[in-house]
Design an enzyme around this catalytic site. Structure first.
Site, PDB file in Angstrom:
ATOM      1  N   CYS A 162       6.021  30.154 -57.840  1.00  0.00           N
ATOM      2  CA  CYS A 162       6.027  31.658 -57.368  1.00  0.00           C
ATOM      3  C   CYS A 162       4.907  31.986 -56.733  1.00  0.00           C
ATOM      4  N   CYS A 167       7.720  33.032 -54.290  1.00  0.00           N
ATOM      5  CA  CYS A 167       7.862  34.701 -54.211  1.00  0.00           C
ATOM      6  C   CYS A 167       6.700  35.218 -53.313  1.00  0.00           C
ATOM      7  N   LYS A 170       6.138  34.194 -49.591  1.00  0.00           N
ATOM      8  CA  LYS A 170       7.189  34.660 -49.028  1.00  0.00           C
ATOM      9  C   LYS A 170       7.375  35.995 -48.847  1.00  0.00           C
ATOM     10  N   TYR A 303      18.828  31.489 -50.320  1.00  0.00           N
ATOM     11  CA  TYR A 303      17.811  32.204 -50.329  1.00  0.00           C
ATOM     12  C   TYR A 303      16.508  31.810 -49.727  1.00  0.00           C
ATOM     13  N   GLU A 307      15.695  33.515 -46.177  1.00  0.00           N
ATOM     14  CA  GLU A 307      14.429  34.390 -46.143  1.00  0.00           C
ATOM     15  C   GLU A 307      13.403  33.943 -45.330  1.00  0.00           C
ATOM     16  N   HIS A 575      16.718  63.024 -52.912  1.00  0.00           N
ATOM     17  CA  HIS A 575      17.107  63.164 -51.359  1.00  0.00           C
ATOM     18  C   HIS A 575      15.687  63.403 -50.535  1.00  0.00           C
ATOM     19  N   GLU A 580      20.130  57.097 -53.069  1.00  0.00           N
ATOM     20  CA  GLU A 580      21.024  58.048 -53.658  1.00  0.00           C
ATOM     21  C   GLU A 580      22.498  58.008 -53.226  1.00  0.00           C
TER      22      GLU A 580
HETATM   23  P1  FAD Z   1       7.534  26.693 -61.710  1.00  0.00           P
HETATM   24  O1  FAD Z   1       6.845  27.966 -61.375  1.00  0.00           O
HETATM   25  O2  FAD Z   1       7.806  25.614 -60.550  1.00  0.00           O
HETATM   26  O3  FAD Z   1       6.239  25.704 -62.357  1.00  0.00           O
HETATM   27  C1  FAD Z   1       6.416  24.571 -62.739  1.00  0.00           C
HETATM   28  C2  FAD Z   1       4.868  23.881 -62.838  1.00  0.00           C
HETATM   29  O4  FAD Z   1       4.814  22.628 -63.357  1.00  0.00           O
HETATM   30  C3  FAD Z   1       4.403  23.581 -61.273  1.00  0.00           C
HETATM   31  O5  FAD Z   1       3.215  24.069 -61.282  1.00  0.00           O
HETATM   32  C4  FAD Z   1       4.486  22.203 -61.234  1.00  0.00           C
HETATM   33  O6  FAD Z   1       3.645  21.555 -60.399  1.00  0.00           O
HETATM   34  C5  FAD Z   1       4.119  21.731 -62.596  1.00  0.00           C
HETATM   35  N1  FAD Z   1       4.587  20.504 -63.231  1.00  0.00           N
HETATM   36  C6  FAD Z   1       5.782  19.794 -63.028  1.00  0.00           C
HETATM   37  N2  FAD Z   1       5.605  18.486 -63.553  1.00  0.00           N
HETATM   38  C7  FAD Z   1       4.372  18.477 -64.419  1.00  0.00           C
HETATM   39  C8  FAD Z   1       4.070  17.517 -65.260  1.00  0.00           C
HETATM   40  N3  FAD Z   1       4.676  16.183 -65.507  1.00  0.00           N
HETATM   41  N4  FAD Z   1       2.766  17.524 -65.750  1.00  0.00           N
HETATM   42  C9  FAD Z   1       2.032  18.644 -65.390  1.00  0.00           C
HETATM   43  N5  FAD Z   1       2.531  19.690 -64.598  1.00  0.00           N
HETATM   44  C10 FAD Z   1       3.976  19.526 -64.064  1.00  0.00           C
HETATM   45  N6  FAD Z   1      11.930  34.083 -57.691  1.00  0.00           N
HETATM   46  C11 FAD Z   1      12.004  35.102 -57.732  1.00  0.00           C
HETATM   47  O7  FAD Z   1      12.063  35.962 -58.890  1.00  0.00           O
HETATM   48  N7  FAD Z   1      11.589  36.120 -56.591  1.00  0.00           N
HETATM   49  C12 FAD Z   1      11.417  35.655 -55.311  1.00  0.00           C
HETATM   50  O8  FAD Z   1      11.213  36.354 -54.368  1.00  0.00           O
HETATM   51  C13 FAD Z   1      11.538  34.173 -55.446  1.00  0.00           C
HETATM   52  N8  FAD Z   1      11.178  33.681 -54.148  1.00  0.00           N
HETATM   53  C14 FAD Z   1      11.139  32.132 -53.941  1.00  0.00           C
HETATM   54  C15 FAD Z   1      10.522  31.776 -52.706  1.00  0.00           C
HETATM   55  C16 FAD Z   1      10.780  30.399 -52.687  1.00  0.00           C
HETATM   56  C17 FAD Z   1      10.233  29.730 -51.429  1.00  0.00           C
HETATM   57  C18 FAD Z   1      11.019  29.325 -53.614  1.00  0.00           C
HETATM   58  C19 FAD Z   1      10.915  28.004 -53.455  1.00  0.00           C
HETATM   59  C20 FAD Z   1      11.356  30.105 -54.961  1.00  0.00           C
HETATM   60  C21 FAD Z   1      11.343  31.450 -55.150  1.00  0.00           C
HETATM   61  N9  FAD Z   1      11.602  31.973 -56.429  1.00  0.00           N
HETATM   62  C22 FAD Z   1      11.698  33.607 -56.437  1.00  0.00           C
HETATM   63  C23 FAD Z   1      11.909  31.168 -57.622  1.00  0.00           C
HETATM   64  C24 FAD Z   1      10.585  31.154 -58.349  1.00  0.00           C
HETATM   65  O9  FAD Z   1       9.588  30.687 -57.889  1.00  0.00           O
HETATM   66  C25 FAD Z   1      11.024  30.117 -59.536  1.00  0.00           C
HETATM   67  O10 FAD Z   1      12.075  30.580 -60.364  1.00  0.00           O
HETATM   68  C26 FAD Z   1       9.832  30.014 -60.732  1.00  0.00           C
HETATM   69  O11 FAD Z   1       8.783  29.557 -60.136  1.00  0.00           O
HETATM   70  C27 FAD Z   1      10.253  29.196 -61.962  1.00  0.00           C
HETATM   71  O12 FAD Z   1       9.263  28.870 -62.779  1.00  0.00           O
HETATM   72  P2  FAD Z   1       9.036  27.785 -63.589  1.00  0.00           P
HETATM   73  O13 FAD Z   1       8.026  28.216 -64.552  1.00  0.00           O
HETATM   74  O14 FAD Z   1      10.352  27.239 -64.251  1.00  0.00           O
HETATM   75  O15 FAD Z   1       8.557  26.671 -62.810  1.00  0.00           O
HETATM   76  P1  NAP Z   2      20.245  26.650 -53.324  1.00  0.00           P
HETATM   77  O1  NAP Z   2      20.640  28.097 -53.789  1.00  0.00           O
HETATM   78  O2  NAP Z   2      20.340  25.491 -54.061  1.00  0.00           O
HETATM   79  O3  NAP Z   2      20.951  26.471 -51.726  1.00  0.00           O
HETATM   80  C1  NAP Z   2      20.823  25.352 -50.925  1.00  0.00           C
HETATM   81  C2  NAP Z   2      21.517  25.234 -49.573  1.00  0.00           C
HETATM   82  O4  NAP Z   2      21.472  24.271 -48.910  1.00  0.00           O
HETATM   83  C3  NAP Z   2      22.865  25.839 -49.504  1.00  0.00           C
HETATM   84  O5  NAP Z   2      23.067  26.647 -48.348  1.00  0.00           O
HETATM   85  C4  NAP Z   2      23.635  24.395 -49.229  1.00  0.00           C
HETATM   86  O6  NAP Z   2      24.797  24.624 -48.690  1.00  0.00           O
HETATM   87  C5  NAP Z   2      22.406  23.801 -48.507  1.00  0.00           C
HETATM   88  N1  NAP Z   2      22.788  22.559 -48.460  1.00  0.00           N
HETATM   89  C6  NAP Z   2      22.606  21.654 -49.506  1.00  0.00           C
HETATM   90  N2  NAP Z   2      22.633  20.347 -49.055  1.00  0.00           N
HETATM   91  C7  NAP Z   2      22.784  20.320 -47.747  1.00  0.00           C
HETATM   92  C8  NAP Z   2      22.845  19.143 -46.850  1.00  0.00           C
HETATM   93  N3  NAP Z   2      22.747  17.830 -47.331  1.00  0.00           N
HETATM   94  N4  NAP Z   2      22.732  19.373 -45.600  1.00  0.00           N
HETATM   95  C9  NAP Z   2      22.771  20.873 -45.020  1.00  0.00           C
HETATM   96  N5  NAP Z   2      22.771  21.795 -46.103  1.00  0.00           N
HETATM   97  C10 NAP Z   2      22.539  21.479 -47.415  1.00  0.00           C
HETATM   98  O7  NAP Z   2      18.525  26.682 -52.762  1.00  0.00           O
HETATM   99  P2  NAP Z   2      17.436  27.217 -52.258  1.00  0.00           P
HETATM  100  O8  NAP Z   2      17.726  28.193 -51.350  1.00  0.00           O
HETATM  101  O9  NAP Z   2      16.395  26.554 -52.167  1.00  0.00           O
HETATM  102  O10 NAP Z   2      17.169  28.294 -53.458  1.00  0.00           O
HETATM  103  C11 NAP Z   2      16.834  27.678 -54.866  1.00  0.00           C
HETATM  104  C12 NAP Z   2      16.595  28.723 -55.849  1.00  0.00           C
HETATM  105  O11 NAP Z   2      15.581  29.199 -55.848  1.00  0.00           O
HETATM  106  C13 NAP Z   2      17.632  29.763 -55.724  1.00  0.00           C
HETATM  107  O12 NAP Z   2      18.650  29.442 -56.811  1.00  0.00           O
HETATM  108  C14 NAP Z   2      16.999  31.252 -56.403  1.00  0.00           C
HETATM  109  O13 NAP Z   2      17.110  31.308 -57.724  1.00  0.00           O
HETATM  110  C15 NAP Z   2      15.537  30.660 -56.181  1.00  0.00           C
HETATM  111  N6  NAP Z   2      15.052  31.635 -55.051  1.00  0.00           N
HETATM  112  C16 NAP Z   2      14.965  33.144 -55.336  1.00  0.00           C
HETATM  113  C17 NAP Z   2      14.364  33.790 -54.247  1.00  0.00           C
HETATM  114  C18 NAP Z   2      14.432  35.496 -54.656  1.00  0.00           C
HETATM  115  O14 NAP Z   2      14.413  35.702 -55.628  1.00  0.00           O
HETATM  116  N7  NAP Z   2      14.518  36.142 -53.526  1.00  0.00           N
HETATM  117  C19 NAP Z   2      14.163  33.203 -53.274  1.00  0.00           C
HETATM  118  C20 NAP Z   2      14.294  31.807 -52.850  1.00  0.00           C
HETATM  119  C21 NAP Z   2      14.527  31.109 -53.933  1.00  0.00           C
HETATM  120  P3  NAP Z   2      26.243  24.602 -49.312  1.00  0.00           P
HETATM  121  O15 NAP Z   2      26.569  26.044 -49.776  1.00  0.00           O
HETATM  122  O16 NAP Z   2      27.163  24.056 -48.364  1.00  0.00           O
HETATM  123  O17 NAP Z   2      26.205  23.841 -50.481  1.00  0.00           O
END
Ligand code: FAD
Ligand code: NAP
Length: 600
Positions: A162, A167, A170, A303, A307, A575, A580
């Site tokens: 995040c 997050c 982004k 997502y 985004e 408003h 609203e």
């Molecule tokens: P993470 O935050 O991924 O943390 C896991 C940590 O564990 C990482 O630092 C990793 O390096 C570490 N780790 C892994 N394996 C090991 C190991 N063996 N030993 C030590 N450390 C290890 N969510 C939202 O709510 N709003 C958003 O706008 C949003 N935008 C997103 C945009 C993008 C591009 C992405 C990819 C995700 C977004 N998300 C968003 C999703 C959000 O980031 C995740 O849901 C959240 O970070 C999950 O938290 P977590 O604690 O499960 O894992």
């Molecule tokens: P995702 O929701 O798992 O979506 C994967 C996308 O990739 C789908 O559109 C899928 O298409 C496509 N895809 C998969 N395999 C493919 C292939 N071989 N060739 C072409 N297209 C392929 O993944 P994500 O966007 O990475 O998001 C992961 C999670 O992060 C989300 O579930 C969300 O909870 C979190 N996230 C949250 C936010 C937020 O809160 N604003 C922002 C970003 C991420 P199909 O539909 O055809 O399978």
């Protein structure tokens, strides 16, 4: 525990108490209903120490025992704890003795004492929340966080996805793009600026990454302040209660704990086609890319893809999104398509029903030139295109493969690497829990991981019982026109309740701030889905418009309280706002009535 036969005689009881103290390494005089006694019993259980528990309330003459214990120790209350013939005292004293290491000394060789009460693997959203809360509750906690570099060599600091590659960057880059639109609007509102407006990627990237750096530092400080031992090493199980930690230089250390929380999150998936790891980037690389990506192909349609594609286009770049099937799978498709249409009218190109087959380098550089070959999912058509950058956003894989879960016996779904847990986030191994993105069938969102981590620590160490509620989680997709939702998509609501039992209210709207610049008239859209079988309760909330996160958060709270259509109608709007609209929705989808808005 063998039942204790009681003789009425005072001396006999005293002798019996002494015998219990002398012949057991740990004796806990307890009452079965007492929460403090439970806490002490759990402590010994966590330490894997066998103890003889005497439940005074279940004995005929337990009160006589209690009186004599008072005489012998000066303590009337329970629990009354003895370790290797030493009187430790009640709950607070026992917990303190454990924290100070005295308990471990008293237990001597007869106990298997762990280094920590809790080891958390992963210092992201969930892991940090859980470890800080456990430490607040007086536990000895270690958290390990280690970032494996991407194939391009990108790496980052403490805090997980995040903060570093999700997050936060982004939303800041999305905000940068919105500012570009605001600049265009500004002239219509009378702002005059003569210079040509252009965007500098490097300035934005540096500013965003400096902010992230300050967050990384803040997390380190707060862990130190709370006495959580943070270790920047990769953790893997070697035994059910033991992990190996390997640092950047390959140095290995070993640590044990009574309990573990897995919070390792996910990393971007690659396509497995020629050229993907060599030439393409993922969201893990994008936010710290040292150069402007230029003409970009985004592969994926959920997502992350929408985004990132959205903000890159908002910065003025030429962006194409390659969609395999549909936009935003799992979301209300009417809403997803409206968000996509808005992107398309603002210059984002969509290449639908195509999947990539190979990526070749035409010219190295920052950025270079890449050739992408893709094939249609429906016909024999082949597509070839040239781009500066290819961003793969096709989903994320749970980081569960290389953390020695087989050594600990933790079950994983072999199809997707996700970890199944019960409603208390407990895996099949009772002392190992899991939270956040690695959970099977749960939301992958930061606030969900944080809530689950915090509540888990409270249940484990503060006798709390509140569980994480994964229902009606509000979320927002930060597409150029943002989409916020809570509850069911319309398709899912129909599946669950039947079309005839639902009433869907909807409306287009034109935000006041869009009127003067005369843009996006009647492109914003609001929809609620109500269950007629349940007092017209709102079971689906959908909003496409500015500030969707802010709007959806409040309605998410209302849905948690079970808001009905009538209650929304009785709510007085603010408003002039976009939100609203939800207090004045009259047109049902069934009626086919006109939903365009002429003004306010
Ligand atoms: P993470 O935050 O991924 O943390 C896991 C940590 O564990 C990482 O630092 C990793 O390096 C570490 N780790 C892994 N394996 C090991 C190991 N063996 N030993 C030590 N450390 C290890 N969510 C939202 O709510 N709003 C958003 O706008 C949003 N935008 C997103 C945009 C993008 C591009 C992405 C990819 C995700 C977004 N998300 C968003 C999703 C959000 O980031 C995740 O849901 C959240 O970070 C999950 O938290 P977590 O604690 O499960 O894992
Ligand atoms: P995702 O929701 O798992 O979506 C994967 C996308 O990739 C789908 O559109 C899928 O298409 C496509 N895809 C998969 N395999 C493919 C292939 N071989 N060739 C072409 N297209 C392929 O993944 P994500 O966007 O990475 O998001 C992961 C999670 O992060 C989300 O579930 C969300 O909870 C979190 N996230 C949250 C936010 C937020 O809160 N604003 C922002 C970003 C991420 P199909 O539909 O055809 O399978």
């Amino acid at each position: 525990m063998p039942p204790v036969e009681i003789d009425a005689g005072r001396d006999q009881i005293k002798a019996r108490i002494q015998e219990l103290i002398d012949t057991n390494s740990v004796v806990v005089f307890s009452k079965s209903y007492c929460p403090y006694c439970t806490k002490v019993k759990e402590l010994f259980n966590d330490l894997n120490v066998e103890c003889n528990i005497i439940e005074l309330d279940l004995m005929e003459n337990g009160s006589n025992f209690q009186d004599l214990l008072m005489e012998m120790t000066g303590q009337k209350t329970v629990p009354n704890v003895f370790v290797n013939k030493t009187h430790v005292g009640g709950c607070d004293n026992t917990i303190k003795a454990h924290k100070d290491g005295l308990l471990q000394q008293l237990l001597g060789d007869k106990s298997e004492v762990y280094d920590y009460d809790l080891i958390v693997i992963g210092g992201g959203s969930g892991g940090l929340a859980c470890s800080k809360e456990a430490a607040n509750l007086g536990k000895k906690v270690m958290v390990l966080d280690y970032v494996v570099p991407t194939p391009k060599g990108t790496t980052w600091g403490l805090g997980g996805t995040c903060v570093n590659v999700g997050c936060i960057p982004k939303k800041l880059m999305h905000q940068t793009a919105l500012m570009g639109t605001a600049l265009q609007d500004a002239r219509k509102f009378g702002w005059e600026f003569s210079e040509q407006v252009s965007h500098n990627w490097e300035t934005m990237k540096t500013a965003v990454n400096n902010y992230i750096g300050s967050l990384n530092w803040g997390y380190r400080v707060s862990l130190r302040d709370k006495n959580v031992n943070y270790v920047n090493s990769y953790a893997e199980f070697v035994e059910p209660h033991k992990i190996k930690a390997t640092n950047r230089r390959g140095k290995e250390t070993f640590h044990t704990a009574a309990k573990f929380v897995l919070a390792t999150g996910e990393r971007p998936r690659y396509l497995g086609i020629p050229g993907d790891k060599e030439y393409c980037i993922t969201s893990d690389d994008l936010f710290s890319l040292p150069y402007c990506p230029g003409k970009t192909l985004v592969i994926g349609a959920s997502y992350v893809a929408l985004e990132c594609g959205g903000f890159l286009a908002g910065l003025g770049l030429d962006v194409t999104i390659m969609v395999r099937s549909i936009l935003l799978r799992g979301f209300d498709q009417d809403m997803a398509n409206r968000a996509g249409d808005h992107m398309e009218t603002h210059g984002v190109k969509f290449l639908r029903k195509f999947v990539p087959v190979k990526v070749e380098e035409l010219e190295a550089g920052t950025p270079g030139r890449l050739k992408v070959t893709a094939k249609s999912t429906e016909t024999d058509e082949i597509f070839e295109g040239e781009y500066n950058t290819v961003l793969i956003a096709v989903g994320r894989d749970a980081c569960t493969e290389k953390i020695g879960l087989d050594q600990a016996g933790v079950k994983v779904n072999p199809k997707n690497g996700k970890i199944p847990v019960n409603d208390e986030e407990q895996t099949n191994i009772p002392h190992i829990y899991a939270i956040g993105d690695i959970l099977e069938g749960k939301w992958e969102l930061t606030p969900v991981a944080i809530q689950a981590g915090k509540l888990l620590a409270r249940r484990l160490y503060a006798g709390a019982s509140l569980k994480c509620d994964y229902v009606n989680v509000p979320t927002t997709v930060f597409t150029p026109l943002e989409y916020g939702s809570c509850g069911h998509p319309e398709e899912r609501a129909v599946e669950l309740y039947g079309q005839e039992n639902l009433e869907v209210y909807h409306s287009l709207f034109w935000p006041l701030e869009y009127t003067v610049p005369n843009r996006d008239n009647n492109r914003c859209y609001a929809k609620i889905i109500c269950n007629k079988l349940d007092d017209n309760r709102v079971i689906g909330f959908h909003y496409l418009g500015p500030n969707a996160g802010e709007v959806t958060q409040g309605f998410g709270a209302a849905m948690k309280c079970g808001v009905t259509k009538e209650q929304l109608d009785n709510t007085i709007g603010i408003h002039p706002t976009c939100a609203e609209i939800f207090t004045t929705m009259e047109v049902t989808k069934r009626s086919g009535g006109d939903i365009t808005q002429a003004g306010c």
